[in-house]
Design an enzyme around this catalytic site. Structure first.
Site, PDB file in Angstrom:
ATOM      1  N   LYS A  92      -9.301   0.935  35.533  1.00 58.96           N
ATOM      2  CA  LYS A  92      -7.993   1.343  36.075  1.00 58.96           C
ATOM      3  C   LYS A  92      -7.325   2.377  35.155  1.00 58.96           C
ATOM      4  O   LYS A  92      -6.871   3.415  35.612  1.00 58.96           O
ATOM      5  CB  LYS A  92      -7.057   0.129  36.225  1.00 58.96           C
ATOM      6  CG  LYS A  92      -7.582  -0.957  37.124  1.00 58.96           C
ATOM      7  CD  LYS A  92      -6.606  -2.116  37.237  1.00 58.96           C
ATOM      8  CE  LYS A  92      -6.287  -2.807  35.936  1.00 58.96           C
ATOM      9  NZ  LYS A  92      -7.423  -3.533  35.315  1.00 58.96           N
TER      10      LYS A  92
ATOM     11  N   ARG B 215       0.409  -7.943  39.588  1.00 60.45           N
ATOM     12  CA  ARG B 215      -0.658  -8.870  39.222  1.00 60.45           C
ATOM     13  C   ARG B 215      -0.438 -10.263  39.738  1.00 60.45           C
ATOM     14  O   ARG B 215      -1.289 -11.136  39.554  1.00 60.45           O
ATOM     15  CB  ARG B 215      -0.710  -8.994  37.710  1.00 60.45           C
ATOM     16  CG  ARG B 215      -1.597  -8.003  37.099  1.00 60.45           C
ATOM     17  CD  ARG B 215      -1.753  -8.407  35.678  1.00 60.45           C
ATOM     18  NE  ARG B 215      -1.713  -7.214  34.921  1.00 60.45           N
ATOM     19  CZ  ARG B 215      -2.648  -6.838  34.084  1.00 60.45           C
ATOM     20  NH1 ARG B 215      -3.645  -7.600  33.838  1.00 60.45           N
ATOM     21  NH2 ARG B 215      -2.580  -5.709  33.474  1.00 60.45           N
TER      22      ARG B 215
ATOM     23  N   ARG C 104     -14.569  -0.842  24.144  1.00 60.50           N
ATOM     24  CA  ARG C 104     -13.432   0.046  24.453  1.00 60.50           C
ATOM     25  C   ARG C 104     -12.658   0.437  23.196  1.00 60.50           C
ATOM     26  O   ARG C 104     -12.465  -0.360  22.294  1.00 60.50           O
ATOM     27  CB  ARG C 104     -12.480  -0.642  25.421  1.00 60.50           C
ATOM     28  CG  ARG C 104     -11.181   0.157  25.570  1.00 60.50           C
ATOM     29  CD  ARG C 104     -10.354  -0.278  26.708  1.00 60.50           C
ATOM     30  NE  ARG C 104      -9.995  -1.677  26.646  1.00 60.50           N
ATOM     31  CZ  ARG C 104      -9.394  -2.310  27.642  1.00 60.50           C
ATOM     32  NH1 ARG C 104      -9.130  -1.659  28.762  1.00 60.50           N
ATOM     33  NH2 ARG C 104      -9.085  -3.569  27.545  1.00 60.50           N
TER      34      ARG C 104
ATOM     35  N   ARG D   3      -8.199  -2.450  20.980  1.00 58.54           N
ATOM     36  CA  ARG D   3      -6.975  -3.169  21.338  1.00 58.54           C
ATOM     37  C   ARG D   3      -6.993  -4.593  20.792  1.00 58.54           C
ATOM     38  O   ARG D   3      -8.058  -5.204  20.766  1.00 58.54           O
ATOM     39  CB  ARG D   3      -6.847  -3.219  22.878  1.00 58.54           C
ATOM     40  CG  ARG D   3      -6.139  -2.018  23.447  1.00 58.54           C
ATOM     41  CD  ARG D   3      -6.137  -1.951  24.947  1.00 58.54           C
ATOM     42  NE  ARG D   3      -5.921  -3.201  25.669  1.00 58.54           N
ATOM     43  CZ  ARG D   3      -5.830  -3.286  26.983  1.00 58.54           C
ATOM     44  NH1 ARG D   3      -5.917  -2.188  27.722  1.00 58.54           N
ATOM     45  NH2 ARG D   3      -5.651  -4.433  27.588  1.00 58.54           N
TER      46      ARG D   3
ATOM     47  N   ARG E  42      -8.318 -13.209  30.055  1.00 55.53           N
ATOM     48  CA  ARG E  42      -7.767 -12.226  30.993  1.00 55.53           C
ATOM     49  C   ARG E  42      -8.581 -12.185  32.279  1.00 55.53           C
ATOM     50  O   ARG E  42      -8.033 -12.049  33.369  1.00 55.53           O
ATOM     51  CB  ARG E  42      -7.728 -10.848  30.329  1.00 55.53           C
ATOM     52  CG  ARG E  42      -6.524 -10.685  29.404  1.00 55.53           C
ATOM     53  CD  ARG E  42      -6.783  -9.725  28.250  1.00 55.53           C
ATOM     54  NE  ARG E  42      -7.182  -8.413  28.705  1.00 55.53           N
ATOM     55  CZ  ARG E  42      -8.026  -7.622  28.030  1.00 55.53           C
ATOM     56  NH1 ARG E  42      -8.546  -8.014  26.891  1.00 55.53           N
ATOM     57  NH2 ARG E  42      -8.332  -6.439  28.515  1.00 55.53           N
TER      58      ARG E  42
HETATM   59  P1  AP5 Z   1     -10.343   0.718  31.263  1.00 50.36           P
HETATM   60  O1  AP5 Z   1     -10.065   1.948  32.041  1.00 50.36           O
HETATM   61  O2  AP5 Z   1      -9.642   0.545  29.953  1.00 50.36           O
HETATM   62  O3  AP5 Z   1     -10.197  -0.608  32.153  1.00 50.36           O
HETATM   63  P2  AP5 Z   1      -8.913  -1.260  32.807  1.00 50.36           P
HETATM   64  O4  AP5 Z   1      -9.254  -1.578  34.216  1.00 50.36           O
HETATM   65  O5  AP5 Z   1      -7.709  -0.422  32.548  1.00 50.36           O
HETATM   66  O6  AP5 Z   1      -8.859  -2.635  32.019  1.00 50.36           O
HETATM   67  P3  AP5 Z   1      -7.727  -3.251  31.101  1.00 50.36           P
HETATM   68  O7  AP5 Z   1      -8.424  -4.182  30.114  1.00 50.36           O
HETATM   69  O8  AP5 Z   1      -6.835  -2.208  30.523  1.00 50.36           O
HETATM   70  O9  AP5 Z   1      -6.958  -4.122  32.042  1.00 50.36           O
HETATM   71  P4  AP5 Z   1      -5.991  -5.204  31.591  1.00 50.36           P
HETATM   72  O10 AP5 Z   1      -5.476  -5.601  32.893  1.00 50.36           O
HETATM   73  O11 AP5 Z   1      -6.512  -6.293  30.740  1.00 50.36           O
HETATM   74  O12 AP5 Z   1      -5.020  -4.494  30.564  1.00 50.36           O
HETATM   75  P5  AP5 Z   1      -3.559  -3.990  30.711  1.00 50.36           P
HETATM   76  O13 AP5 Z   1      -3.360  -2.982  29.668  1.00 50.36           O
HETATM   77  O14 AP5 Z   1      -3.245  -3.663  32.108  1.00 50.36           O
HETATM   78  O15 AP5 Z   1     -11.942   0.693  31.012  1.00 50.36           O
HETATM   79  C1  AP5 Z   1     -12.536  -0.316  30.201  1.00 50.36           C
HETATM   80  C2  AP5 Z   1     -13.677   0.298  29.362  1.00 50.36           C
HETATM   81  O16 AP5 Z   1     -14.723   0.710  30.241  1.00 50.36           O
HETATM   82  C3  AP5 Z   1     -13.269   1.538  28.575  1.00 50.36           C
HETATM   83  O17 AP5 Z   1     -13.906   1.505  27.328  1.00 50.36           O
HETATM   84  C4  AP5 Z   1     -13.779   2.715  29.427  1.00 50.36           C
HETATM   85  O18 AP5 Z   1     -14.108   3.847  28.641  1.00 50.36           O
HETATM   86  C5  AP5 Z   1     -15.005   2.109  30.096  1.00 50.36           C
HETATM   87  N1  AP5 Z   1     -15.236   2.631  31.446  1.00 50.36           N
HETATM   88  C6  AP5 Z   1     -14.298   2.851  32.422  1.00 50.36           C
HETATM   89  N2  AP5 Z   1     -14.892   3.307  33.554  1.00 50.36           N
HETATM   90  C7  AP5 Z   1     -16.242   3.364  33.276  1.00 50.36           C
HETATM   91  C8  AP5 Z   1     -17.375   3.760  34.048  1.00 50.36           C
HETATM   92  N3  AP5 Z   1     -17.275   4.185  35.321  1.00 50.36           N
HETATM   93  N4  AP5 Z   1     -18.591   3.691  33.439  1.00 50.36           N
HETATM   94  C9  AP5 Z   1     -18.709   3.257  32.146  1.00 50.36           C
HETATM   95  N5  AP5 Z   1     -17.665   2.879  31.370  1.00 50.36           N
HETATM   96  C10 AP5 Z   1     -16.447   2.929  31.932  1.00 50.36           C
HETATM   97  O19 AP5 Z   1      -2.750  -5.319  30.328  1.00 50.36           O
HETATM   98  C11 AP5 Z   1      -2.781  -5.837  29.019  1.00 50.36           C
HETATM   99  C12 AP5 Z   1      -1.870  -7.032  28.913  1.00 50.36           C
HETATM  100  O20 AP5 Z   1      -0.519  -6.648  29.220  1.00 50.36           O
HETATM  101  C13 AP5 Z   1      -2.148  -8.199  29.866  1.00 50.36           C
HETATM  102  O21 AP5 Z   1      -3.146  -9.054  29.371  1.00 50.36           O
HETATM  103  C14 AP5 Z   1      -0.767  -8.863  29.910  1.00 50.36           C
HETATM  104  O22 AP5 Z   1      -0.505  -9.593  28.726  1.00 50.36           O
HETATM  105  C15 AP5 Z   1       0.159  -7.668  29.945  1.00 50.36           C
HETATM  106  N6  AP5 Z   1       0.422  -7.178  31.299  1.00 50.36           N
HETATM  107  C16 AP5 Z   1       0.117  -5.938  31.806  1.00 50.36           C
HETATM  108  N7  AP5 Z   1       0.523  -5.828  33.083  1.00 50.36           N
HETATM  109  C17 AP5 Z   1       1.092  -7.009  33.405  1.00 50.36           C
HETATM  110  C18 AP5 Z   1       1.691  -7.520  34.602  1.00 50.36           C
HETATM  111  N8  AP5 Z   1       1.771  -6.764  35.723  1.00 50.36           N
HETATM  112  N9  AP5 Z   1       2.177  -8.785  34.584  1.00 50.36           N
HETATM  113  C19 AP5 Z   1       2.124  -9.545  33.472  1.00 50.36           C
HETATM  114  N10 AP5 Z   1       1.560  -9.132  32.308  1.00 50.36           N
HETATM  115  C20 AP5 Z   1       1.038  -7.880  32.278  1.00 50.36           C
HETATM  116 MG    MG Z   2      -5.996  -0.553  31.314  1.00 50.95          MG
END
Ligand code: AP5
Ligand code: MG
Length: 226
Positions: free
Chosen positions: A13, A95, A134, A167, A178
């Site tokens: 994402k 979410r 990552r 991270r 997660r």
């Molecule tokens: P990446 O693009 O980083 O994946 P992502 O889908 O963004 O995954 P996240 O781990 O960021 O999601 P998340 O939901 O845990 O984190 P968030 O920051 O939202 O890609 C992952 C890896 O794969 C990278 O290394 C990339 O290079 C690689 N990659 C990507 N595409 C590829 C491909 N096609 N081929 C090969 N490699 C590839 O949330 C973090 C925390 O914040 C949560 O745990 C929670 O505590 C809080 N939070 C955030 N939003 C909310 C909410 N709405 N409600 C409550 N708490 C929240």
């Molecule tokens: Mg992300």
């Protein structure tokens, strides 16, 4: 246009949002990035959420919705100035069902609505490998992977020269937590949006460029003009 990217942790994402937002002229609303920034800046919000964030737990719906409302107000202000912003791109929000309902209500109040929801489909075993490798820029949030998408110079962001680091929630225990939370709280939202005819599914297990291409195609195919 209000475009939501959905998919489990590691589905890409953040990677796709960083590419698509400028291409589609959308303001990025990435709740994880906003939380990480608050933690790094040691704001009151940052102190309040750090422990839960590091464990991979969800932050409360109240705090999350308030943060998004703030971004929507900024978007309205920008539009009022005639900046030509086409709408918002949501990464990591909503979410929970409560967040989804709050987003609908917030948009309805502004006489807008969700245009398209993209589900990036990736199997769980692939996700764990991606998250373990990552790295993320601490300044501009650009996402890298040590094997699949490394920065040109190790530890340095291609885009802004900032420090690229792992991270704190990319530990094995927090990753498992997660992914479990995604199944429990977020996956049920997919059916909710599918039933409303807003959902398009994109194969996330292909090169990053091809995922971007497929999302752009899906957006063109399904987006309403709102
Ligand atoms: P990446 O693009 O980083 O994946 P992502 O889908 O963004 O995954 P996240 O781990 O960021 O999601 P998340 O939901 O845990 O984190 P968030 O920051 O939202 O890609 C992952 C890896 O794969 C990278 O290394 C990339 O290079 C690689 N990659 C990507 N595409 C590829 C491909 N096609 N081929 C090969 N490699 C590839 O949330 C973090 C925390 O914040 C949560 O745990 C929670 O505590 C809080 N939070 C955030 N939003 C909310 C909410 N709405 N409600 C409550 N708490 C929240
Ligand atoms: Mg992300």
């Amino acid at each position: 246009m209000h475009l939501i990217l959905m998919g489990p942790q590691g589905s890409g994402k953040g990677t796709q949002a960083g590419r698509l937002a400028p291409r589609l002229g959308l303001v990025l609303v990435a709740t994880g990035d906003l939380f990480r920034r608050a933690i790094a800046a040691e704001t009151a919000l940052g102190h309040q959420i750090k422990a839960a964030y590091d464990r991979g737990e969800l932050i409360s719906d109240d705090l999350t919705v308030a943060l998004v409302e703030e971004k929507l107000d900024e978007l309205s202000a920008e539009r009022a100035l005639g900046t030509g912003v086409a709408g918002a791109l949501y990464d990591g929000f909503p979410r929970t069902r409560l967040q989804a309902d709050a987003l609908d209500a917030a948009l309805t109040r502004r006489e807008e609505a969700i245009s398209t929801v993209i589900q990036i489909d990736v199997p769980r075993q692939t996700l764990v490998n991606r998250l373990a490798g990552r790295r993320v820029c601490t300044i501009c949030d650009t996402v890298y992977h040590i094997e699949f998408n490394p920065p040109r110079e190790e530890g340095v962001c291609d885009r802004c020269g900032g420090e690229v680091r792992q991270r704190p929630d990319d530990t094995p225990a927090a990753i498992e937590k997660r992914l479990d939370l995604y199944e429990l709280e977020t996956a049920p939202l997919l059916a909710h949006y599918r039933d409303r005819g807003l959902m398009a599914v994109v194969n996330g297990v292909q090169a990053i460029d091809l995922v971007t291409r497929d999302i752009e195609r899906a957006v063109k195919g399904t987006a309403t003009t709102r």
